[in-house]
Design a protein around this motif. Sequence first.
Motif, PDB file in Angstrom:
ATOM      1  N   ALA A  66       7.397   3.268  -5.531  1.00 24.85           N
ATOM      2  CA  ALA A  66       6.926   3.590  -6.875  1.00 24.85           C
ATOM      3  C   ALA A  66       5.394   3.481  -6.884  1.00 24.85           C
ATOM      4  CB  ALA A  66       7.554   2.630  -7.881  1.00 24.85           C
ATOM      5  N   PRO A  67       4.738   3.987  -7.932  1.00 25.41           N
ATOM      6  CA  PRO A  67       3.276   3.985  -7.950  1.00 25.41           C
ATOM      7  C   PRO A  67       2.621   2.626  -7.697  1.00 25.41           C
ATOM      8  CG  PRO A  67       4.090   5.398  -9.684  1.00 25.41           C
ATOM      9  CD  PRO A  67       5.286   4.704  -9.087  1.00 25.41           C
ATOM     10  N   ASP A  68       3.214   1.535  -8.221  1.00 26.46           N
ATOM     11  CA  ASP A  68       2.615   0.218  -7.999  1.00 26.46           C
ATOM     12  C   ASP A  68       2.654  -0.179  -6.525  1.00 26.46           C
ATOM     13  OD1 ASP A  68       5.412   0.011  -8.166  1.00 26.46           O
ATOM     14  OD2 ASP A  68       5.387  -1.850  -9.321  1.00 26.46           O
ATOM     15  N   ALA A  69       3.771   0.070  -5.866  1.00 22.54           N
ATOM     16  CA  ALA A  69       3.893  -0.241  -4.440  1.00 22.54           C
ATOM     17  C   ALA A  69       3.065   0.727  -3.599  1.00 22.54           C
ATOM     18  CB  ALA A  69       5.350  -0.192  -4.002  1.00 22.54           C
ATOM     19  N   ALA A  70       3.045   2.001  -3.981  1.00 23.55           N
ATOM     20  CA  ALA A  70       2.249   2.991  -3.240  1.00 23.55           C
ATOM     21  C   ALA A  70       0.764   2.633  -3.279  1.00 23.55           C
ATOM     22  CB  ALA A  70       2.484   4.390  -3.811  1.00 23.55           C
ATOM     23  N   ALA A  71       0.295   2.137  -4.420  1.00 20.86           N
ATOM     24  CA  ALA A  71      -1.108   1.741  -4.531  1.00 20.86           C
ATOM     25  C   ALA A  71      -1.411   0.577  -3.587  1.00 20.86           C
ATOM     26  CB  ALA A  71      -1.442   1.361  -5.974  1.00 20.86           C
ATOM     27  N   ALA A  72      -0.504  -0.399  -3.516  1.00 24.88           N
ATOM     28  CA  ALA A  72      -0.696  -1.534  -2.604  1.00 24.88           C
ATOM     29  C   ALA A  72      -0.704  -1.064  -1.152  1.00 24.88           C
ATOM     30  CB  ALA A  72       0.391  -2.581  -2.825  1.00 24.88           C
ATOM     31  N   LEU A  73       0.196  -0.150  -0.806  1.00 25.67           N
ATOM     32  CA  LEU A  73       0.260   0.373   0.565  1.00 25.67           C
ATOM     33  C   LEU A  73      -1.001   1.167   0.899  1.00 25.67           C
ATOM     34  CD1 LEU A  73       4.000   1.454   0.544  1.00 25.67           C
ATOM     35  CD2 LEU A  73       3.008  -0.481   1.778  1.00 25.67           C
ATOM     36  N   ARG A  74      -1.446   1.976  -0.033  1.00 26.28           N
ATOM     37  CA  ARG A  74      -2.661   2.767   0.161  1.00 26.28           C
ATOM     38  C   ARG A  74      -3.873   1.850   0.372  1.00 26.28           C
ATOM     39  NH1 ARG A  74      -1.787   5.707  -3.955  1.00 26.28           N
ATOM     40  NH2 ARG A  74      -3.033   4.483  -5.369  1.00 26.28           N
ATOM     41  N   ASP A  75      -3.845   0.660  -0.250  1.00 27.61           N
ATOM     42  CA  ASP A  75      -4.944  -0.300  -0.130  1.00 27.61           C
ATOM     43  C   ASP A  75      -4.824  -1.191   1.109  1.00 27.61           C
ATOM     44  OD1 ASP A  75      -6.082   0.699  -2.424  1.00 27.61           O
ATOM     45  OD2 ASP A  75      -5.288  -0.872  -3.731  1.00 27.61           O
ATOM     46  N   GLY A  76      -3.838  -0.912   1.980  1.00 27.68           N
ATOM     47  CA  GLY A  76      -3.737  -1.637   3.240  1.00 27.68           C
ATOM     48  C   GLY A  76      -2.641  -2.675   3.348  1.00 27.68           C
ATOM     49  N   ALA A  77      -1.791  -2.799   2.335  1.00 27.73           N
ATOM     50  CA  ALA A  77      -0.674  -3.745   2.412  1.00 27.73           C
ATOM     51  C   ALA A  77       0.316  -3.296   3.487  1.00 27.73           C
ATOM     52  CB  ALA A  77       0.031  -3.849   1.066  1.00 27.73           C
ATOM     53  N   THR A  78       1.033  -4.258   4.067  1.00 30.84           N
ATOM     54  CA  THR A  78       2.053  -3.974   5.076  1.00 30.84           C
ATOM     55  C   THR A  78       3.402  -4.436   4.547  1.00 30.84           C
ATOM     56  OG1 THR A  78       0.441  -4.324   6.834  1.00 30.84           O
ATOM     57  CG2 THR A  78       2.773  -4.417   7.446  1.00 30.84           C
TER      58      THR A  78
END
Length: 149
Positions: A66-78
């Motif tokens: 979802a957008p909240d998780a996608a934003a975290a992934l885009r910011d480098g989260a694993t």
Amino acid sequence: MAKQAKKFSKVIRDLESIIGAPVLTGPRDGELSALFVVLFGRLEGASRPSVLGRGELASKELVLAAPDAAAALRDGATPTSVGIAWLSGDTPHSQLRAVGEFGPRDGEVASEADMWMIELATPSTVGPVTSFANGWCMLFPWLSMCHKN
């Protein structure tokens, strides 16, 4: 929050039209509740895992961020694991699955980087879910299921 929900609904509709099959928001046998899917992982630079955001079960092996998780992934989260919960009648059920592969949709348009798929290390056993590998492989060719023979 309502704006993110509308944006995610549009992403799901677009994906459904491309792959030619519905993206699941819950098991389809009528008795089970909608699914609750949450992604866990490490934010960039963090030592402890945390909740990255929500997702939708796209098949037994795939979770669309979802957008909240996608934003975290885009910011480098694993992402490290995916939690799935649902009700069958009054009985609660839950599963935790490790993350296999993950990544954004292939493409050059900036909006395509907003679509992230998480491939589960072992398939979920939630209800009668089918996988349409060909459609997903068009969008996410790095998925391991796209390279199985």
